[in-house]
Design a protein around this motif. Structure first.
Motif, short mmCIF file in Angstrom:
data_model
loop_
_atom_site.label_atom_id
_atom_site.label_comp_id
_atom_site.label_asym_id
_atom_site.label_seq_id
_atom_site.Cartn_x
_atom_site.Cartn_y
_atom_site.Cartn_z
N LEU A 46 72.73 16.61 -49.85
CA LEU A 46 72.25 15.71 -50.90
C LEU A 46 72.99 14.38 -50.90
CD1 LEU A 46 71.81 17.99 -54.04
CD2 LEU A 46 70.02 16.82 -52.75
N VAL A 47 72.23 13.32 -51.13
CA VAL A 47 72.78 11.98 -51.34
C VAL A 47 72.13 11.43 -52.61
CG1 VAL A 47 73.26 11.54 -48.90
CG2 VAL A 47 71.04 10.92 -49.84
N ASN A 61 65.19 17.66 -49.19
CA ASN A 61 64.40 17.39 -47.99
C ASN A 61 65.19 17.48 -46.70
OD1 ASN A 61 65.93 15.10 -48.25
ND2 ASN A 61 64.23 13.73 -48.66
N LYS A 62 66.42 17.96 -46.79
CA LYS A 62 67.22 18.13 -45.57
C LYS A 62 68.33 19.14 -45.84
CE LYS A 62 69.47 13.72 -46.56
NZ LYS A 62 68.68 13.44 -47.71
N ALA A 63 68.96 19.56 -44.76
CA ALA A 63 70.04 20.54 -44.86
C ALA A 63 71.09 20.22 -43.80
CB ALA A 63 69.51 21.95 -44.67
N ILE A 64 72.31 20.62 -44.06
CA ILE A 64 73.39 20.50 -43.07
C ILE A 64 73.64 21.90 -42.52
CG2 ILE A 64 75.82 19.94 -42.69
CD1 ILE A 64 74.21 17.47 -43.35
N LEU A 71 78.39 19.95 -36.97
CA LEU A 71 77.43 19.91 -38.07
C LEU A 71 76.24 19.05 -37.70
CD1 LEU A 71 79.79 19.57 -41.14
CD2 LEU A 71 78.69 21.62 -40.25
N ARG A 72 75.06 19.48 -38.17
CA ARG A 72 73.84 18.78 -37.82
C ARG A 72 72.94 18.71 -39.05
NH1 ARG A 72 69.39 21.03 -33.62
NH2 ARG A 72 68.04 19.23 -33.73
N GLU A 73 72.30 17.57 -39.27
CA GLU A 73 71.37 17.41 -40.38
C GLU A 73 69.96 17.77 -39.90
OE1 GLU A 73 71.54 14.00 -43.20
OE2 GLU A 73 69.56 13.61 -42.37
N LEU A 74 69.33 18.68 -40.63
CA LEU A 74 67.95 19.07 -40.34
C LEU A 74 67.05 18.57 -41.45
CD1 LEU A 74 68.49 22.78 -39.27
CD2 LEU A 74 68.23 20.80 -37.79
N LYS A 75 65.92 18.01 -41.11
CA LYS A 75 64.97 17.54 -42.14
C LYS A 75 63.98 18.62 -42.46
CE LYS A 75 65.71 12.80 -41.41
NZ LYS A 75 66.02 11.95 -42.43
#
Length: 75
Positions: A46-47, A61-64, A71-75
């Motif tokens: 979250l931002v 709308n995304k996850a780490i 670590l990778r951000e997934l949409k």
């Protein structure tokens, strides 16, 4: 398996009244997860732009997640 409201409240109360400060520190984090249904990976991503200006809605709308590259951000 899901928790009842009573079980949820007992868990949150145990966190809030813990003798350990580092456990009490997480009370609001776990409250947020329980009351929104947000997954931990979604909470980490979250931002402020994901929170609507009236604070009525949050866009998840995304996850780490962890990967072999870190670590990778997934949409």
């Amino acid at each position: 398996m899901s928790l009842s409201a009573d079980e949820r409240d007992k868990i949150l109360n145990a966190i809030a009244t813990s003798d350990e400060a580092f456990v009490r520190h997480y009370y609001y984090y776990y409250s947020f997860l329980f009351y929104t249904g947000c997954r931990p990976s979604e909470a980490m991503a979250l931002v402020w732009d994901d929170i609507l200006s009236d604070y009525e809605f949050i866009k998840f709308n995304k996850a780490i997640t962890g990967s072999v590259d870190g670590l990778r951000e997934l949409k």
